[in-house]
Design a protein around this motif. Structure first.
Motif, short mmCIF file in Angstrom:
data_model
loop_
_atom_site.label_atom_id
_atom_site.label_comp_id
_atom_site.label_asym_id
_atom_site.label_seq_id
_atom_site.Cartn_x
_atom_site.Cartn_y
_atom_site.Cartn_z
N SER A 1 1.11 21.22 -2.52
CA SER A 1 0.88 19.97 -2.46
C SER A 1 1.60 19.40 -3.64
O SER A 1 1.28 19.87 -4.85
N PRO A 2 2.18 18.32 -3.56
CA PRO A 2 2.81 17.75 -5.08
C PRO A 2 1.88 17.20 -5.74
O PRO A 2 1.93 16.91 -6.90
N ILE A 3 0.69 16.46 -5.01
CA ILE A 3 -0.25 15.73 -5.65
C ILE A 3 -1.68 16.17 -5.36
O ILE A 3 -1.97 16.83 -4.18
N ALA A 4 -2.74 15.85 -5.82
CA ALA A 4 -3.99 15.90 -5.30
C ALA A 4 -4.34 14.68 -4.22
O ALA A 4 -3.82 13.53 -4.59
N GLY A 5 -5.02 15.00 -3.18
CA GLY A 5 -5.39 13.77 -2.32
C GLY A 5 -5.94 14.13 -0.78
O GLY A 5 -6.49 15.29 -1.01
N LEU B 1 10.03 14.29 7.82
CA LEU B 1 8.44 13.84 7.29
C LEU B 1 7.58 15.00 8.08
O LEU B 1 7.82 15.24 9.40
N ILE B 2 6.71 15.69 7.35
CA ILE B 2 5.75 16.60 7.91
C ILE B 2 4.25 16.39 7.91
O ILE B 2 3.55 16.78 8.93
N GLY B 3 4.04 15.57 6.92
CA GLY B 3 2.68 15.13 6.83
C GLY B 3 2.56 14.07 5.95
O GLY B 3 3.60 13.40 5.09
N VAL B 4 1.38 13.42 5.61
CA VAL B 4 1.18 12.29 4.72
C VAL B 4 -0.21 12.51 3.88
O VAL B 4 -1.18 12.76 4.56
N LEU B 5 -0.12 12.27 2.78
CA LEU B 5 -1.22 12.22 1.87
C LEU B 5 -1.75 10.77 1.47
O LEU B 5 -0.54 10.08 1.20
N ALA B 6 -2.81 10.58 1.43
CA ALA B 6 -3.37 9.06 0.87
C ALA B 6 -4.65 9.25 0.61
O ALA B 6 -5.61 10.08 0.86
N ASP B 7 -5.14 8.24 -0.21
CA ASP B 7 -6.68 7.87 -0.63
C ASP B 7 -7.38 7.68 0.62
O ASP B 7 -6.87 6.98 1.62
N LYS B 8 -8.73 7.68 0.64
CA LYS B 8 -9.36 7.33 1.81
C LYS B 8 -9.38 5.71 1.86
O LYS B 8 -9.84 5.34 3.03
N GLU B 9 -9.20 4.88 0.90
CA GLU B 9 -9.12 3.36 1.11
C GLU B 9 -7.81 3.13 1.85
O GLU B 9 -7.99 1.82 2.28
N THR B 10 -7.05 3.77 2.07
CA THR B 10 -5.70 3.48 2.66
C THR B 10 -5.94 3.49 4.37
O THR B 10 -6.25 4.43 4.72
N ASN B 11 -5.81 2.12 4.70
CA ASN B 11 -6.03 2.10 6.48
C ASN B 11 -5.04 2.68 7.33
O ASN B 11 -3.76 3.04 6.87
N MET C 1 0.94 -1.36 -0.12
CA MET C 1 -0.01 -0.11 -0.14
C MET C 1 0.93 1.15 0.11
O MET C 1 0.25 2.35 0.01
N ALA C 2 2.17 1.26 0.17
CA ALA C 2 3.10 2.39 0.16
C ALA C 2 2.87 3.33 -0.96
O ALA C 2 3.00 4.28 -0.93
N ASP C 3 2.59 2.54 -2.16
CA ASP C 3 2.53 3.32 -3.53
C ASP C 3 1.27 4.29 -3.46
O ASP C 3 1.38 5.11 -4.31
N THR C 4 0.49 4.08 -2.46
CA THR C 4 -0.79 5.02 -2.42
C THR C 4 -0.23 6.02 -1.49
O THR C 4 -1.51 6.98 -1.14
N ILE C 5 0.71 5.93 -0.74
CA ILE C 5 0.90 7.14 0.35
C ILE C 5 1.90 7.82 -0.21
O ILE C 5 2.99 7.46 -0.64
N THR C 6 1.70 9.34 -0.05
CA THR C 6 2.72 10.32 -0.51
C THR C 6 3.32 11.10 0.81
O THR C 6 2.55 11.54 1.55
N ASP D 1 0.56 4.29 9.65
CA ASP D 1 1.44 4.05 10.75
C ASP D 1 2.91 3.46 10.33
O ASP D 1 3.77 3.79 10.74
N ALA D 2 2.68 2.40 9.70
CA ALA D 2 3.71 1.54 9.15
C ALA D 2 4.92 2.50 8.28
O ALA D 2 5.89 2.26 8.37
N PHE D 3 4.05 3.20 7.47
CA PHE D 3 4.84 3.99 6.50
C PHE D 3 5.59 5.05 7.26
O PHE D 3 6.72 5.68 6.80
N ILE D 4 4.91 5.76 8.06
CA ILE D 4 5.54 6.81 8.85
C ILE D 4 6.68 6.46 9.86
O ILE D 4 7.80 6.88 9.87
#
Length: 374
Positions: free
Chosen positions: A53-57, A75-85, A1-6, A90-93
């Motif tokens: 923001s580098p992308i929409a999300g 790291l200051i923040g995280v963008l992801a779609d609503k489907e990402t749990n 799922m990391a590829d859905t997290i920016t 947490d694991a990405f951060i």
């Protein structure tokens, strides 16, 4: 799922920037953001600037709270779609934080050069060069009271396939404090000498405020050295200038008196940081600094009037020329951009003061890139 997290990381707004402070978040977790939307304000030692923001999300996490200071790349923040749990986030951060602490900044430490001192006749000028390539170089000339860091949001972005050079004018920053008679023609001679010292036969010239007048004087005296002119709120196209700004910049020696003067530079007053104000106060305490500023002010702006009338030079310049001006400029009215020759491209930037290269850096960078070509 990391590829859905920016990841959103502490940006590098200039060569000297090593850390930044989260001044304020403009969006909250759960908010949808668009590409290019300013989602957080970052305070540096020079200015407060919006992080786009580098992308929409969807902003899923504010990893860094307001008021926290972090190194570039953190790291200051995280963008992801609503489907990402939340577990995946947490694991990405956790993974990002553990890898960043291993020294991710080391990869960049030698990719950009530090400023150097270049001798031009009896003068010593602090010069910053970025990039390389065969395309015509670009030279930035800052304005009254500024220095090469006025281009910190522009220089790297415009260094693709070419050398990008900024420098401190005499009397400013880390350069010699001797300004001679303080006239723009004298500064143009120095600028021509700098190009010779750097073995540059011709360059695209970008000048801001007083630097715009110097660019025009350079084009007048050495047209063969000027590939194009980009003039940002330039001196020399009208008579009036805010006398209170000029006088205040020269005489103010405390934060309480200098801060309101500097706020005239921008439409968004929050952009003027405490560190920026204190940095200018420190500069003015250097031997000869205030005297140099006073000499320039008396030579170029006596009694709140601009000495130089450079419209004829602009009209007579045979190369490409453009003028960029903030619609809300309090120092030099954007009326200076009126009634220019049809061949001069004019852009008025809405919601912007005297320093659009800092307030609307992305827009100004695009204007310059499209104008001079890739």
């Amino acid at each position: 799922m990391a590829d859905t997290i920016t990841p959103l990381t502490m940006p590098k707004f200039g060569l000297a920037m090593t850390e930044g402070k989260i001044a304020s978040w403009n969006v909250q977790p759960g908010d949808t953001v668009d590409t290019g939307e300013e989602i957080v304000d970052i305070e540096t030692t020079k200015i407060t600037n919006g992080y786009e923001s580098p992308i929409a999300g969807i902003l899923r996490r504010q990893v860094a709270p307001e008021g926290e200071t972090l190194p570039v790349g953190a790291l200051i923040g995280v963008l992801a779609d609503k489907e990402t749990n939340d577990t995946d986030i947490d694991a990405f951060i956790a993974k990002f934080q553990s890898e960043f602490s291993s020294g991710a900044e080391e990869e960049e430490k030698d990719t950009e050069s530090e400023p150097t001192i270049v001798e031009v006749g009896p003068l010593k000028l602090r010069v910053q060069t970025i990039g390389h390539g065969e395309e015509t170089p670009i030279l930035f000339i800052h304005g009254f009271g500024g220095d090469l860091t006025n281009w910190m949001l522009n220089q790297s972005s415009l260094a693709n396939n070419r050398r990008s050079i900024s420098f401190d004018l005499p009397g400013h920053g880390g350069s010699t404090k001797d300004v001679g008679d303080g006239k723009t023609s004298n500064f143009a001679t120095t600028t021509s000498g700098l190009l010779d010292a750097l073995n540059i036969e011709k360059a695209h010239i970008v000048g801001h405020s007083l630097g715009g007048a110097i660019a025009l004087r350079l084009a007048e005296a050495h047209p063969q050295k000027v590939a194009s002119l980009t003039l940002i709120a330039p001196v020399g196209l009208e008579k009036e200038i805010d006398k209170s700004f000029v006088d205040g910049f020269v005489t103010a020696d405390r934060r309480k008196t200098l801060e309101p003067v500097l706020q005239k530079l921008v439409a968004d007053k929050a952009l003027i940081s405490r560190n920026m104000v204190e940095g200018i106060i420190r500069f003015k305490r250097l031997d000869g600094a205030t005297k140099s500023l006073q000499t320039i002010a008396e030579a170029c702006f006596p009694d709140g009037q601009q000495v130089d009338d450079l419209r004829g030079i602009l009209a007579g310049f045979n190369g490409p020329a453009q003028v960029i001006w903030g619609a809300d400029d309090e120092i030099l009215s954007a009326d200076g951009a009126k009634n220019l020759p049809d061949k001069v491209k004019v852009t008025i930037v809405a919601g912007t003061g005297h320093m659009p290269q800092l307030e609307k850096a992305s827009e100004v960078n695009a204007l310059i890139t499209n104008f001079i070509g890739k």
